[in-house]
Design an enzyme around this catalytic site. Structure first.
Site, PDB file in Angstrom:
ATOM      1  N   GLU A   1       0.567  10.315   3.715  1.00 33.73           N
ATOM      2  CA  GLU A   1       0.749   9.863   5.099  1.00 33.73           C
ATOM      3  C   GLU A   1       1.602   8.610   5.174  1.00 33.73           C
ATOM      4  O   GLU A   1       1.112   7.540   5.520  1.00 33.73           O
ATOM      5  CB  GLU A   1      -0.612   9.510   5.697  1.00 33.73           C
ATOM      6  CG  GLU A   1      -1.689  10.513   5.491  1.00 33.73           C
ATOM      7  CD  GLU A   1      -3.061   9.965   5.882  1.00 33.73           C
ATOM      8  OE1 GLU A   1      -3.325   8.762   5.715  1.00 33.73           O
ATOM      9  OE2 GLU A   1      -3.860  10.745   6.357  1.00 33.73           O
ATOM     10  N   PRO A   2       2.874   8.691   4.841  1.00 36.00           N
ATOM     11  CA  PRO A   2       3.696   7.485   4.869  1.00 36.00           C
ATOM     12  C   PRO A   2       4.060   7.055   6.292  1.00 36.00           C
ATOM     13  O   PRO A   2       4.331   7.909   7.148  1.00 36.00           O
ATOM     14  CB  PRO A   2       4.967   7.937   4.143  1.00 36.00           C
ATOM     15  CG  PRO A   2       5.051   9.405   4.414  1.00 36.00           C
ATOM     16  CD  PRO A   2       3.636   9.895   4.485  1.00 36.00           C
ATOM     17  N   GLY A   3       4.021   5.772   6.529  1.00 38.14           N
ATOM     18  CA  GLY A   3       4.478   5.242   7.812  1.00 38.14           C
ATOM     19  C   GLY A   3       5.646   4.302   7.557  1.00 38.14           C
ATOM     20  O   GLY A   3       6.818   4.640   7.733  1.00 38.14           O
ATOM     21  N   ARG A   4       5.292   3.127   7.029  1.00 35.08           N
ATOM     22  CA  ARG A   4       6.263   2.060   6.803  1.00 35.08           C
ATOM     23  C   ARG A   4       7.488   2.509   6.018  1.00 35.08           C
ATOM     24  O   ARG A   4       8.619   2.149   6.360  1.00 35.08           O
ATOM     25  CB  ARG A   4       5.560   0.936   6.037  1.00 35.08           C
ATOM     26  CG  ARG A   4       6.349  -0.329   5.879  1.00 35.08           C
ATOM     27  CD  ARG A   4       5.703  -1.236   4.822  1.00 35.08           C
ATOM     28  NE  ARG A   4       4.293  -1.451   5.000  1.00 35.08           N
ATOM     29  CZ  ARG A   4       3.750  -2.433   5.706  1.00 35.08           C
ATOM     30  NH1 ARG A   4       4.531  -3.302   6.293  1.00 35.08           N
ATOM     31  NH2 ARG A   4       2.439  -2.560   5.812  1.00 35.08           N
TER      32      ARG A   4
ATOM     33  N   TYR B   1       0.463 -11.939   8.721  1.00 32.82           N
ATOM     34  CA  TYR B   1       0.370 -11.709   7.274  1.00 32.82           C
ATOM     35  C   TYR B   1       1.308 -12.600   6.463  1.00 32.82           C
ATOM     36  O   TYR B   1       1.531 -12.334   5.284  1.00 32.82           O
ATOM     37  CB  TYR B   1       0.731 -10.252   6.926  1.00 32.82           C
ATOM     38  CG  TYR B   1       0.240  -9.199   7.882  1.00 32.82           C
ATOM     39  CD1 TYR B   1      -1.122  -8.947   8.017  1.00 32.82           C
ATOM     40  CD2 TYR B   1       1.130  -8.437   8.628  1.00 32.82           C
ATOM     41  CE1 TYR B   1      -1.568  -7.961   8.885  1.00 32.82           C
ATOM     42  CE2 TYR B   1       0.686  -7.443   9.490  1.00 32.82           C
ATOM     43  CZ  TYR B   1      -0.665  -7.218   9.617  1.00 32.82           C
ATOM     44  OH  TYR B   1      -1.100  -6.243  10.470  1.00 32.82           O
TER      45      TYR B   1
ATOM     46  N   CYS C   1       4.547 -19.680  22.806  1.00 36.10           N
ATOM     47  CA  CYS C   1       3.907 -20.993  22.761  1.00 36.10           C
ATOM     48  C   CYS C   1       2.835 -21.025  21.668  1.00 36.10           C
ATOM     49  O   CYS C   1       1.631 -21.037  21.928  1.00 36.10           O
ATOM     50  CB  CYS C   1       3.307 -21.322  24.110  1.00 36.10           C
ATOM     51  SG  CYS C   1       4.581 -21.387  25.357  1.00 36.10           S
TER      52      CYS C   1
HETATM   53  N1  LLP Z   1      -2.805   6.435   6.667  1.00 37.28           N
HETATM   54  C1  LLP Z   1      -3.783   5.643   7.109  1.00 37.28           C
HETATM   55  C2  LLP Z   1      -5.144   6.169   7.215  1.00 37.28           C
HETATM   56  C3  LLP Z   1      -3.498   4.333   7.481  1.00 37.28           C
HETATM   57  O1  LLP Z   1      -4.478   3.559   7.920  1.00 37.28           O
HETATM   58  C4  LLP Z   1      -2.178   3.845   7.381  1.00 37.28           C
HETATM   59  C5  LLP Z   1      -1.856   2.490   7.774  1.00 37.28           C
HETATM   60  C6  LLP Z   1      -1.181   4.721   6.926  1.00 37.28           C
HETATM   61  C7  LLP Z   1      -1.540   6.011   6.565  1.00 37.28           C
HETATM   62  C8  LLP Z   1       0.264   4.323   6.815  1.00 37.28           C
HETATM   63  O2  LLP Z   1       0.462   3.285   5.916  1.00 37.28           O
HETATM   64  P1  LLP Z   1       1.949   2.791   5.580  1.00 37.28           P
HETATM   65  O3  LLP Z   1       2.629   3.911   4.827  1.00 37.28           O
HETATM   66  O4  LLP Z   1       2.624   2.525   6.882  1.00 37.28           O
HETATM   67  O5  LLP Z   1       1.765   1.569   4.781  1.00 37.28           O
HETATM   68  N2  LLP Z   1      -0.095  -3.702  10.467  1.00 37.28           N
HETATM   69  C9  LLP Z   1       0.014  -3.792   9.027  1.00 37.28           C
HETATM   70  C10 LLP Z   1      -0.153  -2.474   8.359  1.00 37.28           C
HETATM   71  C11 LLP Z   1      -1.438  -1.762   8.727  1.00 37.28           C
HETATM   72  C12 LLP Z   1      -1.538  -0.428   8.084  1.00 37.28           C
HETATM   73  C13 LLP Z   1      -2.556   0.386   8.768  1.00 37.28           C
HETATM   74  N3  LLP Z   1      -2.732   1.667   8.219  1.00 37.28           N
HETATM   75  C14 LLP Z   1       1.360  -4.401   8.678  1.00 37.28           C
HETATM   76  O6  LLP Z   1       2.124  -4.690   9.588  1.00 37.28           O
HETATM   77  O7  LLP Z   1       1.660  -4.623   7.502  1.00 37.28           O
END
Ligand code: LLP
Length: 445
Positions: free
Chosen positions: A289-292, A333, A360
């Site tokens: 499940e990639p996001g970032r 962070y 602010c």
């Molecule tokens: N799957 C689950 C269950 C998750 O909770 C997350 C991210 C992902 C996949 C995707 O993770 P990624 O590939 O994007 O790292 N706001 C924080 C990151 C929070 C991540 C939350 N969960 C930041 O800005 O670094």
């Protein structure tokens, strides 16, 4: 600033993304502006598709929490990936974009009755159940609706990922999932198997985000396969789906050394295959499940420089027209970013400054960065802002949220309209008893 995706410096000496001059983009759409590099986004989807789906028959679901809107749903769909949603709002966005329901996976540690009902009605692919309360609730709701809900149980594998404390999620002391070590995870599986409106599909873990060590993934995969064996031994059920979450780290600033998606896939799949063989279990369908790592490098934020304040011998602040309201990550962070002056990226970067936002608060986007001498009106481009910027943006100080433009091959299309002051008042109500005066209105002339 390291150039990524389709970034180049054009013949005018300006930073260009997707064949579009960023100075023109700033003029056309205003600033702050999120710029999304379509080719880079699509290529990142393709790395995953090739490395997991084509090579191993695994599945990839894009984590929408990193960046989601209607156009992004279309890109993800066109690239053949599934979609993770983590709230009713994300689900609604996917529904409105026409995303195929069976490819939507619903996450979250406290889904409401309304959210679960909406997802059941839509007929989404998988419910990632997090806790005992949710599985009873989902079973009741699915029973009332006369449907079977396909569920994957989130477990806490007890794996510590080397990342920021706030974005670690795999450890036992976590609000997410049932821990293997305490016996709650196996109890959860047994409970699901007894509930008549739930159809048990598999298990899930997510150890954290912005992770560079592939060892952590190998460890998690191994622990999950051990759990798979435990499930088989105690229930006779062979798990058919193994979701190993997201979290692959990306390059933000010097020192970050991301691993190629290909390597990540090989490491995970190697462990899963070996363990399945060793334990004489069928190979589960692996899901990631990639996001970032899909949207992060595809995003750049453009700002206009305003006040430049030099405190002799102390620090020079270059202030921009956005800040923690469009990118809260440095404040939350201590995340690091790189930037350049988009209208003069080639000039020698010999001025050590800090980039401040306009909220602010201390609101510093970048501490100590070398830039060419910045003047009011310059366009500052901050790279790698595609993930968790727009999706975490806020209206602090009643700042309207920025617009987003999708760029590709010299074309720029607005995919998120800039909020305006009317949008800010959209949900404000004044009880009659407070209506003593009329709005003044703007004085004209
Ligand atoms: N799957 C689950 C269950 C998750 O909770 C997350 C991210 C992902 C996949 C995707 O993770 P990624 O590939 O994007 O790292 N706001 C924080 C990151 C929070 C991540 C939350 N969960 C930041 O800005 O670094």
């Amino acid at each position: 600033m390291k150039l990524s995706g389709t970034m180049t410096v054009n013949e005018k000496g300006h930073l260009s993304i997707g064949g579009c001059d960023t100075v023109d983009l700033a003029r056309q759409f205003g600033t702050p502006l999120y710029v999304l590099d379509e080719e880079c986004f699509r290529n990142n989807c393709r790395f995953y598709y090739q490395s997991f789906v084509q090579k191993y028959g695994a599945a990839v679901t894009y984590a929408g929490k990193a960046l989601l809107n209607l156009a992004v749903c279309r890109l993800v769909y066109e690239e053949g990936l599934g979609l993770d949603v983590a709230s009713g709002g994300e689900l609604y966005t996917a529904l409105q974009a026409g995303f195929p329901m069976e490819k939507i996976y619903f996450h979250g540690n406290n889904k409401s009755i309304a959210e679960l009902t909406m997802a059941l009605e839509a007929g989404i692919g998988r419910f990632m159940v997090d806790n005992f309360h949710e599985l009873e609730l989902l079973n009741d709701l699915a029973g009332q609706a006369g449907v079977q809900a396909g569920v994957i149980l989130r477990v806490a594998p007890g794996v510590e990922a080397h990342t920021h404390e706030y974005i670690k999620t795999g450890q036992i002391d976590s609000k997410f999932g049932l821990a293997i070590e305490t016996g709650q995870a196996i109890d959860g599986v047994k409970r699901i198997l007894k509930l008549s409106s739930l159809s048990f599909k598999g298990v899930h873990c997510h150890i954290g985000s912005q992770i560079f060590e592939l060892d952590s993934y190998a460890h998690a995969a191994s622990v999950m396969m051990d759990f798979t064996r435990q499930v088989y031994e105690q229930t006779g059920v062979a798990i058919s789906e193994l979701d190993l979450g997201g979290g692959l780290g990306i390059y933000y600033a010097e020192g970050d050394q991301p691993k190629p998606v290909q390597e990540y896939a090989d490491v995970i799949m190697d462990v899963v295959r070996k363990r399945a063989n060793e334990y004489d279990l069928p190979l589960p369908q692996v899901i990631v499940e990639p996001g970032r790592s899909i949207c992060g490098p595809a995003g750049t934020t453009l700002y206009t420089v305003g006040a430049v304040k030099d405190i002799p011998g102390i620090r020079k602040y270059v202030t921009v027209d956005g800040g923690m309201s469009d990118n809260p990550r440095p404040a939350l962070y201590r995340s690091r970013y790189e930037a350049c002056l988009a209208n003069k990226p080639g000039r020698p970067a010999d001025d050590l400054v800090s980039v401040a936002g306009k909220c602010c608060e201390s609101d510093i986007l970048i501490w100590d960065i070398a830039l060419p001498e910045a003047e009011p009106g310059d366009i500052l481009a901050v790279s790698c802002t595609g993930a968790y910027n727009y999706s975490m943006a806020m209206n602090y100080n009643r700042l309207p949220k920025p617009a987003m433009a999708l760029v590709n091959d010299g074309r720029a299309d607005l995919i998120v309209r800039r909020e305006n002051y009317v949008d800010l008042l959209r949900n404000d109500l004044v009880p009659e008893r407070l209506e003593r005066s009329k709005p003044v209105g703007l004085v004209s002339g």
